[in-house]
Scaffold this active site. Structure first.
Site, PDB file in Angstrom:
ATOM      1  N   LYS A  22       0.840  -1.208   0.000  1.00 28.32           N
ATOM      2  CA  LYS A  22       0.000   0.000   0.000  1.00 28.32           C
ATOM      3  C   LYS A  22       0.876   1.260   0.000  1.00 28.32           C
ATOM      4  CE  LYS A  22      -2.632   2.562   3.480  1.00 28.32           C
ATOM      5  NZ  LYS A  22      -1.520   3.284   4.103  1.00 28.32           N
ATOM      6  N   ASN A  23       1.838   1.310   0.922  1.00 32.77           N
ATOM      7  CA  ASN A  23       2.576   2.565   1.085  1.00 32.77           C
ATOM      8  C   ASN A  23       3.530   2.872  -0.070  1.00 32.77           C
ATOM      9  OD1 ASN A  23       1.164   2.999   3.400  1.00 32.77           O
ATOM     10  ND2 ASN A  23       2.827   2.473   4.805  1.00 32.77           N
ATOM     11  N   ARG A  92      -3.967   9.707   3.605  1.00 30.77           N
ATOM     12  CA  ARG A  92      -2.808  10.547   3.907  1.00 30.77           C
ATOM     13  C   ARG A  92      -1.970  10.790   2.647  1.00 30.77           C
ATOM     14  NH1 ARG A  92      -0.829  13.179   7.756  1.00 30.77           N
ATOM     15  NH2 ARG A  92       1.400  13.253   8.170  1.00 30.77           N
ATOM     16  N   CYS A 116      -5.312   7.788   8.905  1.00 29.18           N
ATOM     17  CA  CYS A 116      -5.764   7.231  10.191  1.00 29.18           C
ATOM     18  C   CYS A 116      -5.540   8.226  11.319  1.00 29.18           C
ATOM     19  CB  CYS A 116      -4.993   5.952  10.503  1.00 29.18           C
ATOM     20  SG  CYS A 116      -5.542   4.549   9.534  1.00 29.18           S
ATOM     21  N   ARG A 121       0.085  14.046  13.441  1.00 38.32           N
ATOM     22  CA  ARG A 121       0.523  13.856  12.056  1.00 38.32           C
ATOM     23  C   ARG A 121       0.659  15.160  11.250  1.00 38.32           C
ATOM     24  NH1 ARG A 121      -2.051   8.523   9.465  1.00 38.32           N
ATOM     25  NH2 ARG A 121       0.086   8.229   8.773  1.00 38.32           N
ATOM     26  N   PRO A 122       1.475  16.103  11.738  1.00 38.44           N
ATOM     27  CA  PRO A 122       1.692  17.333  10.968  1.00 38.44           C
ATOM     28  C   PRO A 122       2.497  17.046   9.696  1.00 38.44           C
ATOM     29  CG  PRO A 122       3.210  17.240  12.824  1.00 38.44           C
ATOM     30  CD  PRO A 122       2.303  16.035  12.945  1.00 38.44           C
ATOM     31  N   ILE A 123       2.521  18.009   8.766  1.00 40.93           N
ATOM     32  CA  ILE A 123       3.370  17.809   7.570  1.00 40.93           C
ATOM     33  C   ILE A 123       4.381  18.958   7.453  1.00 40.93           C
ATOM     34  CG2 ILE A 123       1.747  16.326   6.311  1.00 40.93           C
ATOM     35  CD1 ILE A 123       1.118  18.770   4.531  1.00 40.93           C
ATOM     36  N   ASP A 124       4.795  19.454   8.607  1.00 38.69           N
ATOM     37  CA  ASP A 124       5.718  20.586   8.619  1.00 38.69           C
ATOM     38  C   ASP A 124       7.060  20.287   7.939  1.00 38.69           C
ATOM     39  OD1 ASP A 124       5.756  18.865  10.992  1.00 38.69           O
ATOM     40  OD2 ASP A 124       7.482  20.065  11.612  1.00 38.69           O
ATOM     41  N   ASP A 304       3.715   0.152  12.165  1.00 40.22           N
ATOM     42  CA  ASP A 304       2.496  -0.408  11.560  1.00 40.22           C
ATOM     43  C   ASP A 304       2.267  -1.872  11.943  1.00 40.22           C
ATOM     44  OD1 ASP A 304       2.032   2.005  10.440  1.00 40.22           O
ATOM     45  OD2 ASP A 304       2.469   1.433   8.376  1.00 40.22           O
ATOM     46  N   ILE A 326       6.777   6.383  17.421  1.00 34.56           N
ATOM     47  CA  ILE A 326       6.508   7.127  16.181  1.00 34.56           C
ATOM     48  C   ILE A 326       5.217   7.964  16.299  1.00 34.56           C
ATOM     49  CG2 ILE A 326       6.253   6.962  13.653  1.00 34.56           C
ATOM     50  CD1 ILE A 326       8.967   5.871  14.622  1.00 34.56           C
ATOM     51  N   ARG A 397      -8.817  -0.588   3.725  1.00 34.68           N
ATOM     52  CA  ARG A 397      -7.918   0.445   3.195  1.00 34.68           C
ATOM     53  C   ARG A 397      -6.492  -0.081   3.034  1.00 34.68           C
ATOM     54  NH1 ARG A 397      -6.832   4.951   6.449  1.00 34.68           N
ATOM     55  NH2 ARG A 397      -5.258   5.124   4.860  1.00 34.68           N
TER      56      ARG A 397
HETATM   57  C1  UD1 Z   1       4.057   6.542   6.539  1.00 38.10           C
HETATM   58  C2  UD1 Z   1       3.077   5.414   6.310  1.00 38.10           C
HETATM   59  C3  UD1 Z   1       2.486   4.925   7.625  1.00 38.10           C
HETATM   60  C4  UD1 Z   1       3.587   4.597   8.609  1.00 38.10           C
HETATM   61  C5  UD1 Z   1       4.589   5.734   8.738  1.00 38.10           C
HETATM   62  C6  UD1 Z   1       5.780   5.398   9.604  1.00 38.10           C
HETATM   63  C7  UD1 Z   1       2.202   6.034   4.138  1.00 38.10           C
HETATM   64  C8  UD1 Z   1       1.049   6.509   3.339  1.00 38.10           C
HETATM   65  N1  UD1 Z   1       2.014   5.909   5.442  1.00 38.10           N
HETATM   66  O1  UD1 Z   1       3.286   7.600   7.079  1.00 38.10           O
HETATM   67  O2  UD1 Z   1       1.723   3.755   7.352  1.00 38.10           O
HETATM   68  O3  UD1 Z   1       3.008   4.396   9.888  1.00 38.10           O
HETATM   69  O4  UD1 Z   1       5.078   6.098   7.431  1.00 38.10           O
HETATM   70  O5  UD1 Z   1       6.417   4.274   9.120  1.00 38.10           O
HETATM   71  O6  UD1 Z   1       3.252   5.724   3.618  1.00 38.10           O
HETATM   72  N2  UD1 Z   1       5.969  13.940  11.248  1.00 38.10           N
HETATM   73  C9  UD1 Z   1       6.066  15.265  11.599  1.00 38.10           C
HETATM   74  N3  UD1 Z   1       6.129  16.185  10.595  1.00 38.10           N
HETATM   75  C10 UD1 Z   1       6.116  15.836   9.275  1.00 38.10           C
HETATM   76  C11 UD1 Z   1       6.022  14.469   8.936  1.00 38.10           C
HETATM   77  C12 UD1 Z   1       5.953  13.546   9.954  1.00 38.10           C
HETATM   78  O7  UD1 Z   1       6.073  15.618  12.770  1.00 38.10           O
HETATM   79  O8  UD1 Z   1       6.169  16.721   8.415  1.00 38.10           O
HETATM   80  C13 UD1 Z   1       5.846  12.934  12.322  1.00 38.10           C
HETATM   81  C14 UD1 Z   1       4.484  12.223  12.244  1.00 38.10           C
HETATM   82  O9  UD1 Z   1       3.498  12.934  12.930  1.00 38.10           O
HETATM   83  C15 UD1 Z   1       4.790  10.890  12.886  1.00 38.10           C
HETATM   84  C16 UD1 Z   1       6.252  10.633  12.453  1.00 38.10           C
HETATM   85  O10 UD1 Z   1       6.781  11.903  12.095  1.00 38.10           O
HETATM   86  O11 UD1 Z   1       4.731  11.028  14.284  1.00 38.10           O
HETATM   87  C17 UD1 Z   1       6.366   9.653  11.296  1.00 38.10           C
HETATM   88  O12 UD1 Z   1       5.737  10.197  10.180  1.00 38.10           O
HETATM   89  P1  UD1 Z   1       6.101   9.790   8.681  1.00 38.10           P
HETATM   90  O13 UD1 Z   1       7.345   8.967   8.640  1.00 38.10           O
HETATM   91  O14 UD1 Z   1       6.037  11.027   7.867  1.00 38.10           O
HETATM   92  O15 UD1 Z   1       4.883   8.879   8.327  1.00 38.10           O
HETATM   93  P2  UD1 Z   1       3.875   9.060   7.137  1.00 38.10           P
HETATM   94  O16 UD1 Z   1       4.637   9.319   5.882  1.00 38.10           O
HETATM   95  O17 UD1 Z   1       2.776   9.951   7.514  1.00 38.10           O
END
Ligand code: UD1
Length: 417
Positions: A22-23, A92, A116, A121-124, A304, A326, A397
């Protein structure tokens, strides 16, 4: 909304084939907008997120043919249009259109991504990366508007090795002049899968799968072709099911290099299996031992698989501890696990203790998130009696064909609307 009903405690034998990850797939599809005209993606899983991504691609005037787990994508008429909330919020991974469309057009407009509910889960880190490449990011009424007259390759350091940010910046960097270097990049297999697709399109990328990735921007992209890696999380979930209920259960499509930490933990709790090439055979393990698990970024134990593993540990003799590093809200499944007879206890914000072994019994439960739902599904398979899992859409999903795969190996499982 769908409901999965399971009559538990049946041994499972036969063969389960692991689907595409999926990812990886959810990143490869948005990445396809970068190809010259056409791309082919093999081994695409049959899951809801893919259906929504196809809808977004069609909204952008891509032509998509989806047959036999293969996507044929024609992006020759691709247009840049705002991605509305009803689509972006479904998952996401819609955020990968930010990097891909920014590279292609220098502009993206989309509503907030979904996913989920397992933490803030910010995207900063993504946003900071786009800005470092020269983009302007505005947030207007729940919409991101990202624009760049010109993107310029830079050295970018990530405060955390985010999977999503690594892929997103890799995509955006293709539209930048010169070389972008990502330091402290994530190393998950999904990143390697996306990088190989982009390399196949003619992009020069070095270091994917390590902490330092270099991407050379280019406007000259070819058509792309790739195969989605097999899903390490789906695979781990079925291995856990095999450890609890297998009778020579055969799992095909195992990439053991993607699952080292998980397989080490299985060994530690006493689970035995045989593995030959990509085929793993596993039977029910008696006398499971407790363990301590700390979730980490790859190659550490994957977050996961934490929730599915929790269900396995309800059957181990003694006290296990799981430390989730995480996400800050990833123990929601334990409420219903306890209602099924487990004894789990959240002892601090990110630590869970599990006391076992406990006989689980069927009841009505609610899947609150994808992997939490998987944890309840495993619990339902080992429980005495019948379990109904409400809101099971969230499980669909991430688990391609889950009902058929389990039915085929002897599970008494059905899904209703
Ligand atoms: C991806 C996977 C998800 C998996 C995760 C960690 C997808 C679609 N999803 O999610 O299944 O659980 O990797 O292996 O591929 N964070 C920040 N700021 C950011 C980005 C992330 O603070 O800009 C934090 C997140 O809130 C979280 C941690 O970093 O606590 C890990 O996030 P990230 O590695 O980005 O996971 P995703 O890409 O969202």
């Amino acid at each position: 909304m769908t409901k999965i009903t399971i009559e538990g405690n049946n041994l499972l034998s036969g063969e389960i084939k692991i689907s595409g990850a999926k990812n990886s797939a959810v990143a490869l599809i948005p990445a396809a907008v970068l190809s010259k005209e056409k791309s082919i993606i093999y081994n695409v899983p049959e899951i809801k997120d893919i259906e929504y991504l196809i809808k977004i691609m069609e909204l952008l005037d891509c032509k998509i043919e989806h047959k036999n787990n293969t996507l044929y994508i024609d992006s020759s008429n691709l247009k840049n249009k705002p991605i509305p909330e009803d689509l972006s919020v479904q998952m996401r991974a819609s955020y990968y259109f930010m990097g891909a469309l920014l590279a292609k057009f220098g502009k993206v407009e989309m509503s907030f991504p979904g996913g989920c509910n397992i933490g803030a889960r910010p995207i900063d880190i993504h946003i900071k990366g786009f800005e470092q490449l020269g983009a302007k990011v505005e947030i207007i009424k729940n919409r991101y508007i990202i624009t760049a007259d010109k993107l310029i390759g830079k050295k970018i350091y990530f405060d955390f090795p985010s999977v999503g940010a690594t892929i997103n910046i890799m995509l955006a960097a293709i539209g930048a002049e010169g070389t972008t270097i990502i330091e402290n990049a994530a190393m998950e297999p999904e990143i390697v899968n996306v990088a190989s697709f982009l390399i196949n399109m003619g992009v020069k990328i070095r270091g994917a799968g390590t902490k330092r990735i270099e991407i050379e921007g280019t406007r000259k992209l070819n058509n792309g072709i790739c195969e989605v890696f097999s899903d390490r999380i789906e695979c781990g979930t079925y291995i856990i099911i095999g450890a609890l209920l297998g009778k020579n259960l055969t799992i095909k499509g195992v990439i053991k290099e993607h699952l080292e930490a998980f397989l080490m933990k299985l060994k530690e709790v006493g689970v035995k299996y045989s593995i030959n090439g990509d085929t793993l055979i596993i039977s029910k393990t008696e006398n499971l031992k407790p363990t301590y698990i700390k979730t980490l970024v790859f190659p550490g134990f994957p977050t996961d698989l934490q929730q599915p593993f929790t269900t396995l540990l309800t059957q181990a003799t003694g006290m296990s501890i799981i430390e989730e590093t995480i996400y800050e809200n990833r123990f929601k499944n334990t409420y219903d696990l306890n209602r099924m007879g487990a004894i789990t206890n959240i002892i601090s914000l990110n630590k869970l203790e599990i006391k076992g072994p406990r006989k689980l019994h069927g009841t009505n439960v609610i899947a609150t998130d994808l992997r939490g739902g998987a944890s309840l599904l495993i619990a339902a398979l080992i429980a005495e009696g019948t379990t109904e899992i409400e809101n099971s859409d969230v499980i669909l999903r991430g688990y391609s064909d889950v009902i058929k795969k389990l039915e085929n190996v002897g599970a008494k499982i059905k899904i209703t609307e």
